[in-house]
Design an enzyme around this catalytic site. Structure first.
Site, short mmCIF file in Angstrom:
data_model
loop_
_atom_site.label_atom_id
_atom_site.label_comp_id
_atom_site.label_asym_id
_atom_site.label_seq_id
_atom_site.Cartn_x
_atom_site.Cartn_y
_atom_site.Cartn_z
N THR A 36 1.50 -7.74 -4.91
CA THR A 36 2.52 -8.79 -4.88
C THR A 36 1.91 -10.18 -4.82
O THR A 36 2.43 -11.12 -5.40
CB THR A 36 3.45 -8.58 -3.68
N ASP A 79 -0.94 -2.21 -9.30
CA ASP A 79 0.07 -2.00 -8.27
C ASP A 79 -0.58 -1.09 -7.25
O ASP A 79 -1.21 -0.08 -7.62
CB ASP A 79 1.31 -1.33 -8.87
N THR A 100 0.32 -4.19 -0.49
CA THR A 100 0.49 -3.74 0.89
C THR A 100 0.72 -2.24 1.03
O THR A 100 0.39 -1.67 2.07
CB THR A 100 1.66 -4.49 1.56
#
Length: 355
Positions: free
Chosen positions: A28, A71, A103
């Site tokens: 992100t 990702d 994360t």
């Protein structure tokens, strides 16, 4: 791999005081608004423009980006190999290392790196963001700025941090003690079974007594190798015999992280114990960890875990699931002797569990 490399000088000084290597894997953090207003992967050549506060750090930065941003849900053990190798190859050239990572699997990567990087005497800080850097309310700026500050922090000429850590939302955590516990707030990570290593406020306050100490004589080593033939089996009320049997009969299975209730308890149904015993006789290692985020396995404390201990299931103490599965993969991939794997699983390799 064709990594993208960007060199950045954050200040006008000819010779900045400190140096940090940033490894950008994806996630992100690295999304910013493009000229047409759409979100696109962040161009680190514009990092000073996006984060002008960097000018106050007087750093020589190098950013190495993966050829394609990952990702974090797609992170594989081959990526851990690549990250560790980049750190190893550039170890003497930089004061510290910051890894920008999604994360979702950050705690797995932090755990894996803590096992791979032997005799680490410099900071390796993983961080990221819950909101992309292109958004006004993004947490990316603070996370990166403080991670960089921690990565260059010294005391008596030596790094303050000498281990793999996660920095997120004003706290520094031991990487192999961390778990992602929230997806909808900035406070994404915690270490339920270990104290916070540092807190960022007006100053950064370090909890020195719980941090790895600096060893000036240690030389960095990299140990690589992971065995994918492992599984996490999470027990739950009314789990069926067919499901457990199918998992334990997986072809080529070498190890099982058994997520149990409370302090290591499972159902004591005859069929369940029989399947566990059969798996152990096939030389499959079974490693008991607690489902509780602040839990500790104490096999034999209750009747429901006593039989597991008698059969030869290994107790994982207060280890997290993320640290347990990566530890099992690492040991099975680097040790040929399974008896040695068993011995090492119940002892800390690098601070991931209590003695």
């Amino acid at each position: 791999m064709n990594y993208k490399i960007v060199n950045i000088r954050t200040s006008a000084k000819v010779d900045p005081k400190d140096s940090v290597l940033i490894i950008y894997t994806g996630g992100t953090f690295g999304m910013a608004f493009d000229k047409d207003g759409s979100l696109a992967p962040f161009n680190f050549g514009r990092v000073i423009e996006m984060i002008p506060e960097l000018k106050g750090l007087e750093l020589r930065l190098t950013v190495i980006s993966f050829p394609e941003a990952r990702d974090s849900a797609n992170i594989q053990h081959t990526d851990w190999d690549n990250i560790a190798y980049i750190i190893y190859e550039n170890y003497t050239q930089y004061d510290g290392f910051v890894i920008l990572h999604g994360t979702d699997t950050m705690a797995y990567t932090a755990s894996a790196l803590s096992y791979m990087l032997k005799n680490l005497n410099k900071p390796v800080i993983l961080t990221g963001a819950q909101i992309p850097i292109g958004y006004i309310r993004s947490d990316a700026r603070e996370n990166l700025l403080t991670a960089l500050e921690i990565a260059t922090a010294k005391q008596n000429g030596h790094p303050i941090v000498n281990e793999v850590c996660i920095y997120f939302n004003l706290v520094l955590l031991r990487g192999n003690r961390s778990s992602k516990i929230r997806s909808s707030t900035f406070a994404a990570f915690q270490t339920k079974n270990y104290p916070v290593l540092a807190e960022s406020g007006i100053n950064i306050e370090y909890n020195h007594s719980f941090m790895a100490t600096h060893n000036p004589d240690a030389k960095i080593k990299i140990v690589r190798g992971f065995d994918e033939n492992v599984v996490i089996l999470k027990v739950f009320p009314s789990i069926s015999e067919a499901v457990v049997k199918a998992i334990l009969n997986t072809k080529g299975l070498q190890g099982v992280v058994l997520e149990t209730f409370g302090s290591g308890n499972t159902m004591n149904f005859p069929w369940f114990l029989k399947l566990i015993e059969r798996a152990l006789k096939k030389d499959i290692i079974i490693y008991n960890v607690s489902q509780c985020s602040g839990g500790e396995v104490l096999q034999g404390r209750y009747e429901t875990s006593k039989r597991l201990k008698e059969l030869g299931v290994l107790g994982g103490g207060d280890i997290t699931t993320e640290a347990a599965i990566t530890k099992m993969m690492f040991l099975l991939g680097t040790e040929k002797n399974k008896s040695l794997v068993r011995k090492k699983l119940i002892k800390p390799l690098n601070g991931e569990m209590d003695e």
